[in-house]
Motif scaffolding. Sequence first.
Motif, PDB file in Angstrom:
ATOM      1  N   TYR A 147      19.863 -15.477  32.429  1.00 51.61           N
ATOM      2  CA  TYR A 147      19.745 -14.046  32.152  1.00 51.61           C
ATOM      3  C   TYR A 147      18.495 -13.414  32.759  1.00 51.61           C
ATOM      4  O   TYR A 147      17.393 -13.944  32.653  1.00 51.61           O
ATOM      5  CB  TYR A 147      19.716 -13.797  30.647  1.00 51.61           C
ATOM      6  N   LEU A 148      18.704 -12.243  33.357  1.00 58.59           N
ATOM      7  CA  LEU A 148      17.581 -11.413  33.786  1.00 58.59           C
ATOM      8  C   LEU A 148      17.080 -10.566  32.623  1.00 58.59           C
ATOM      9  O   LEU A 148      15.894 -10.260  32.525  1.00 58.59           O
ATOM     10  CB  LEU A 148      18.017 -10.507  34.945  1.00 58.59           C
ATOM     11  N   ASN A 149      18.006 -10.200  31.741  1.00 55.54           N
ATOM     12  CA  ASN A 149      17.642  -9.402  30.573  1.00 55.54           C
ATOM     13  C   ASN A 149      18.769  -9.484  29.553  1.00 55.54           C
ATOM     14  O   ASN A 149      19.771 -10.152  29.788  1.00 55.54           O
ATOM     15  CB  ASN A 149      17.361  -7.945  30.956  1.00 55.54           C
ATOM     16  N   SER A 150      18.590  -8.797  28.432  1.00 53.63           N
ATOM     17  CA  SER A 150      19.591  -8.771  27.366  1.00 53.63           C
ATOM     18  C   SER A 150      19.936  -7.328  27.060  1.00 53.63           C
ATOM     19  O   SER A 150      19.062  -6.454  27.038  1.00 53.63           O
ATOM     20  CB  SER A 150      19.027  -9.456  26.114  1.00 53.63           C
ATOM     21  N   LEU A 151      21.225  -7.066  26.826  1.00 55.57           N
ATOM     22  CA  LEU A 151      21.670  -5.713  26.536  1.00 55.57           C
ATOM     23  C   LEU A 151      21.003  -5.170  25.275  1.00 55.57           C
ATOM     24  O   LEU A 151      20.541  -4.025  25.241  1.00 55.57           O
ATOM     25  CB  LEU A 151      23.193  -5.704  26.372  1.00 55.57           C
ATOM     26  N   ARG A 170      19.748  -0.874  39.695  1.00 54.54           N
ATOM     27  CA  ARG A 170      20.300  -1.199  38.377  1.00 54.54           C
ATOM     28  C   ARG A 170      20.242  -2.708  38.166  1.00 54.54           C
ATOM     29  O   ARG A 170      20.295  -3.476  39.128  1.00 54.54           O
ATOM     30  CB  ARG A 170      21.758  -0.732  38.243  1.00 54.54           C
ATOM     31  N   LEU A 171      20.158  -3.117  36.908  1.00 52.41           N
ATOM     32  CA  LEU A 171      20.231  -4.541  36.606  1.00 52.41           C
ATOM     33  C   LEU A 171      21.688  -4.982  36.753  1.00 52.41           C
ATOM     34  O   LEU A 171      22.583  -4.342  36.180  1.00 52.41           O
ATOM     35  CB  LEU A 171      19.755  -4.825  35.181  1.00 52.41           C
ATOM     36  N   PRO A 172      21.953  -6.045  37.491  1.00 50.80           N
ATOM     37  CA  PRO A 172      23.334  -6.503  37.647  1.00 50.80           C
ATOM     38  C   PRO A 172      23.885  -6.995  36.307  1.00 50.80           C
ATOM     39  O   PRO A 172      23.294  -7.856  35.666  1.00 50.80           O
ATOM     40  CB  PRO A 172      23.230  -7.657  38.654  1.00 50.80           C
ATOM     41  N   LEU A 173      25.018  -6.433  35.902  1.00 45.54           N
ATOM     42  CA  LEU A 173      25.630  -6.833  34.641  1.00 45.54           C
ATOM     43  C   LEU A 173      25.902  -8.334  34.604  1.00 45.54           C
ATOM     44  O   LEU A 173      25.845  -8.962  33.549  1.00 45.54           O
ATOM     45  CB  LEU A 173      26.931  -6.051  34.436  1.00 45.54           C
ATOM     46  N   LYS A 231      16.774  10.231  32.942  1.00 49.64           N
ATOM     47  CA  LYS A 231      16.804   9.804  34.352  1.00 49.64           C
ATOM     48  C   LYS A 231      15.596  10.325  35.125  1.00 49.64           C
ATOM     49  O   LYS A 231      15.165   9.699  36.088  1.00 49.64           O
ATOM     50  CB  LYS A 231      18.102  10.292  35.012  1.00 49.64           C
ATOM     51  N   VAL A 232      15.059  11.457  34.695  1.00 48.98           N
ATOM     52  CA  VAL A 232      13.876  12.020  35.361  1.00 48.98           C
ATOM     53  C   VAL A 232      12.582  11.428  34.798  1.00 48.98           C
ATOM     54  O   VAL A 232      11.691  11.014  35.537  1.00 48.98           O
ATOM     55  CB  VAL A 232      13.865  13.558  35.231  1.00 48.98           C
ATOM     56  N   ASN A 233      12.479  11.363  33.467  1.00 51.50           N
ATOM     57  CA  ASN A 233      11.214  11.023  32.815  1.00 51.50           C
ATOM     58  C   ASN A 233      10.966   9.525  32.663  1.00 51.50           C
ATOM     59  O   ASN A 233       9.806   9.098  32.615  1.00 51.50           O
ATOM     60  CB  ASN A 233      11.152  11.667  31.428  1.00 51.50           C
ATOM     61  N   PHE A 234      12.015   8.739  32.575  1.00 50.95           N
ATOM     62  CA  PHE A 234      11.826   7.329  32.234  1.00 50.95           C
ATOM     63  C   PHE A 234      12.468   6.347  33.218  1.00 50.95           C
ATOM     64  O   PHE A 234      11.868   5.344  33.570  1.00 50.95           O
ATOM     65  CB  PHE A 234      12.388   7.045  30.834  1.00 50.95           C
ATOM     66  N   ARG A 235      13.679   6.628  33.611  1.00 50.97           N
ATOM     67  CA  ARG A 235      14.438   5.626  34.348  1.00 50.97           C
ATOM     68  C   ARG A 235      13.755   5.135  35.629  1.00 50.97           C
ATOM     69  O   ARG A 235      13.735   3.917  35.894  1.00 50.97           O
ATOM     70  CB  ARG A 235      15.843   6.165  34.679  1.00 50.97           C
ATOM     71  N   PRO A 236      13.167   6.001  36.467  1.00 54.61           N
ATOM     72  CA  PRO A 236      12.592   5.517  37.730  1.00 54.61           C
ATOM     73  C   PRO A 236      11.521   4.439  37.543  1.00 54.61           C
ATOM     74  O   PRO A 236      11.578   3.380  38.176  1.00 54.61           O
ATOM     75  CB  PRO A 236      12.018   6.790  38.365  1.00 54.61           C
ATOM     76  N   TRP A 237      10.553   4.698  36.668  1.00 57.42           N
ATOM     77  CA  TRP A 237       9.477   3.713  36.509  1.00 57.42           C
ATOM     78  C   TRP A 237       9.931   2.520  35.674  1.00 57.42           C
ATOM     79  O   TRP A 237       9.470   1.387  35.884  1.00 57.42           O
ATOM     80  CB  TRP A 237       8.225   4.357  35.904  1.00 57.42           C
ATOM     81  N   LEU A 238      10.868   2.755  34.742  1.00 59.04           N
ATOM     82  CA  LEU A 238      11.373   1.655  33.919  1.00 59.04           C
ATOM     83  C   LEU A 238      12.158   0.664  34.774  1.00 59.04           C
ATOM     84  O   LEU A 238      11.980  -0.558  34.661  1.00 59.04           O
ATOM     85  CB  LEU A 238      12.254   2.222  32.802  1.00 59.04           C
ATOM     86  N   ILE A 239      12.999   1.187  35.658  1.00 56.97           N
ATOM     87  CA  ILE A 239      13.755   0.316  36.561  1.00 56.97           C
ATOM     88  C   ILE A 239      12.820  -0.454  37.479  1.00 56.97           C
ATOM     89  O   ILE A 239      13.045  -1.636  37.773  1.00 56.97           O
ATOM     90  CB  ILE A 239      14.761   1.153  37.378  1.00 56.97           C
ATOM     91  N   VAL A 252      20.863   3.223  27.982  1.00 50.62           N
ATOM     92  CA  VAL A 252      20.944   1.811  28.350  1.00 50.62           C
ATOM     93  C   VAL A 252      21.940   1.623  29.479  1.00 50.62           C
ATOM     94  O   VAL A 252      21.706   0.863  30.428  1.00 50.62           O
ATOM     95  CB  VAL A 252      21.336   0.950  27.134  1.00 50.62           C
ATOM     96  N   ARG A 253      23.059   2.316  29.423  1.00 53.43           N
ATOM     97  CA  ARG A 253      24.104   2.127  30.419  1.00 53.43           C
ATOM     98  C   ARG A 253      23.705   2.667  31.789  1.00 53.43           C
ATOM     99  O   ARG A 253      24.316   2.316  32.788  1.00 53.43           O
ATOM    100  CB  ARG A 253      25.413   2.754  29.927  1.00 53.43           C
ATOM    101  N   THR A 254      22.668   3.504  31.847  1.00 53.01           N
ATOM    102  CA  THR A 254      22.180   3.940  33.161  1.00 53.01           C
ATOM    103  C   THR A 254      21.339   2.863  33.834  1.00 53.01           C
ATOM    104  O   THR A 254      21.016   2.984  35.015  1.00 53.01           O
ATOM    105  CB  THR A 254      21.328   5.221  33.059  1.00 53.01           C
ATOM    106  N   LEU A 255      20.981   1.827  33.080  1.00 48.92           N
ATOM    107  CA  LEU A 255      20.098   0.783  33.613  1.00 48.92           C
ATOM    108  C   LEU A 255      20.857  -0.404  34.194  1.00 48.92           C
ATOM    109  O   LEU A 255      20.276  -1.206  34.919  1.00 48.92           O
ATOM    110  CB  LEU A 255      19.158   0.279  32.515  1.00 48.92           C
ATOM    111  N   VAL A 256      22.142  -0.547  33.866  1.00 42.40           N
ATOM    112  CA  VAL A 256      22.919  -1.714  34.310  1.00 42.40           C
ATOM    113  C   VAL A 256      24.110  -1.257  35.147  1.00 42.40           C
ATOM    114  O   VAL A 256      24.581  -0.128  35.016  1.00 42.40           O
ATOM    115  CB  VAL A 256      23.419  -2.559  33.114  1.00 42.40           C
ATOM    116  N   THR A 257      24.595  -2.152  35.995  1.00 46.49           N
ATOM    117  CA  THR A 257      25.780  -1.827  36.790  1.00 46.49           C
ATOM    118  C   THR A 257      26.979  -1.659  35.870  1.00 46.49           C
ATOM    119  O   THR A 257      27.021  -2.207  34.774  1.00 46.49           O
ATOM    120  CB  THR A 257      26.073  -2.921  37.831  1.00 46.49           C
ATOM    121  N   GLU A 258      27.967  -0.921  36.320  1.00 42.83           N
ATOM    122  CA  GLU A 258      29.118  -0.619  35.482  1.00 42.83           C
ATOM    123  C   GLU A 258      30.050  -1.810  35.336  1.00 42.83           C
ATOM    124  O   GLU A 258      30.779  -1.903  34.351  1.00 42.83           O
ATOM    125  CB  GLU A 258      29.890   0.576  36.051  1.00 42.83           C
ATOM    126  N   LYS A 259      30.038  -2.714  36.322  1.00 43.34           N
ATOM    127  CA  LYS A 259      30.984  -3.825  36.299  1.00 43.34           C
ATOM    128  C   LYS A 259      30.283  -5.135  36.631  1.00 43.34           C
ATOM    129  O   LYS A 259      29.193  -5.160  37.191  1.00 43.34           O
ATOM    130  CB  LYS A 259      32.112  -3.596  37.315  1.00 43.34           C
TER     131      LYS A 259
END
Length: 668
Positions: free
Chosen positions: A301-305, A281-284, A390-398, A266-273
Amino acid sequence: MLIISNNEGKARFNKPLYGLTGTYTLSEGIALPYFLSLIEINRAIDELKIAEQIPASLDTKWSLKELFQREIDEKRVEDDIVKGYLLDPKKLKFFNAITIVLMPKGQDGKIQDTFDDSIAIEPPPIPWDGTDPEDAQWKHQDAKIANFNGVQFVSIGLSARLRWDEDRVLAVAVDGQHRLWALRTFREDQKFRGGTLRTVEQQTKIPVIFVLLHHNAGFQNVQSEADYSIRGIARELFTDLNKNAKTVDKARELILDDQSINAQCVRTLVTEKTGEDAKDRLPLSLVRWQDDSNRFDSSYYLNSLVHLDLLVSATLDLKPPRDPMEKKQVMDFIESINSSLGINEQEVEYEGRSLSKYYSEDYCDEDGEPDTPFARLPENYLESAIKGFKVNFRPWLIKLLLDFKPYRNLLLYAREHNLIEGKFGMFQAQTSKHKGIIREQEIARDSDWHKREILAHQTGIATMKEQQWAFKAIFQKAMVRLGRMVEFEYKGKDKNLGNIDNVLSFLDRLYDKGVLKVDTSLSNYPFRLWTFVAINPGNDKIKVAKAVEDRIFYLLCLWYFGSRKIEIDIANGEPILSKRKLLNFFKAEANRTQWPNCNEAYKVLYRGFDTNAFYGKDHEQLTKERKEEMVRDRFSSLLAAGLPQFDRQLSNDGVSEDEDEFDSAQES
């Protein structure tokens, strides 16, 4: 109790605290000194602070962990701790030690990252008061005296004495802040003690541990890779002390748990700060992180954690064992990990050893039978697993979460109005208490500030979401399932299914057509388009259930399959099937290999229509054949509503409108 020192006008040191000192030296090159003291309850309430008492500022950017460190659950404090514990006459009252970090404060009142050794502060005298003979003992030849930036720490062997200048130093709780705030609420709130503790209560002493983060007090740290500012260390201590304590809410767990594969993904999908934007990344600042709700269909909200966690969980589809000592269940779990998170069909690994080999060698005996429970992915294998995500899911999910047109429009609005990096995002990052303080401060300077800078944009974004399925959690889960099928299960290489870009184009077309509005009508039919799929025919309310998510998913599948088939047929110069023949085509089990589970999609959606509510009040008089005709009629029109529109010439010349039953060979 505060005592003004002899340096009046320069420093304001508190009365000395006495106790014991020690040092943690469990890692090479690291020494973490601490001071343990028993403090009268009134002094603890007056002199110790929680993170919310740090001065509010719109200029500060907060990481996810810092956001949760600062937030106090007022309801839990009042209901659970004060009313349910401190006021219960039958309870034996005892709190664990509160952990405090002394943090340097600048002239503007804001917390500094380090103690500034360049500022010379005259140390307070020992004894602090000439009339105190006991304190005079600390002016001893064997005493080690450390004075640094408003802190005075004296030790003789294991005994120690501590003071700090409250104008330059804040004593902030990194563990026990809810306990500390509960004591303050207990004493100050008019519903309880109204400002004064009873005589017997004032005798209470609170155990407090102070962490001393300065080399003069014995602090050493050779680490250089992470954030080792005062704030960074305080955040790390908070995380370590809290993640294994009382069960925390789901949102907090996602931020604090570094051993959870879901949380890490989940934390790879949102900005750190907060106040930080990124293309991938989704802006926190636009994510709902403040509570456990998975909804994001209201406000800005764009999304929910928590919803992102549900998406990740469903997407990974891991199968943790119910019994961590049952070998078959564990092996199924490991297989699911490797299937989802292995790269190029390889197992997740650590230092060249596969996860299955690690399990057989470290968790099983010589006979291959489990002798140690295996309940979660071992920490050493997390790095490999995250790489797999990050290889299998993150690119298309983002891509789905950022590039789908309604999300893209929301982000465009936010960037045009500087909501992510500007005052709006900074304001939303504050705790509820700090929001109130900042709102009052800004309104005092500009009466329209809150309406113009905050409320107007919250309303503007909320208006963009009205009646849109895109912002319903249940729809997004179904949408992501479609993306998973195309990009993960078929690797984005199936000629019929295409890739994630084809899925996005398809979704954008549905959105532009208005098909993805909750209240969209279906021409010439009494019920709305989404009735019997996802909304109740009686009151037009959205049903939230797994069966409903399945129907949304399968409808998206049939719309997508139909759209792709039409494109392929046109490219091959073949006639386009009519809506009835297309429906029958997907009903046929023979076509399920080319169009995954299309017949199952047909069956699930058909069952949604096959209800008395659909047939009407005269349903008992209708024949089976008439009911089937009614369902096929609406079902085929529903299918057509999500298919591409072609010009009149193509419709006249290329589409077969023969409504006879599909070829029996195709039905078999």
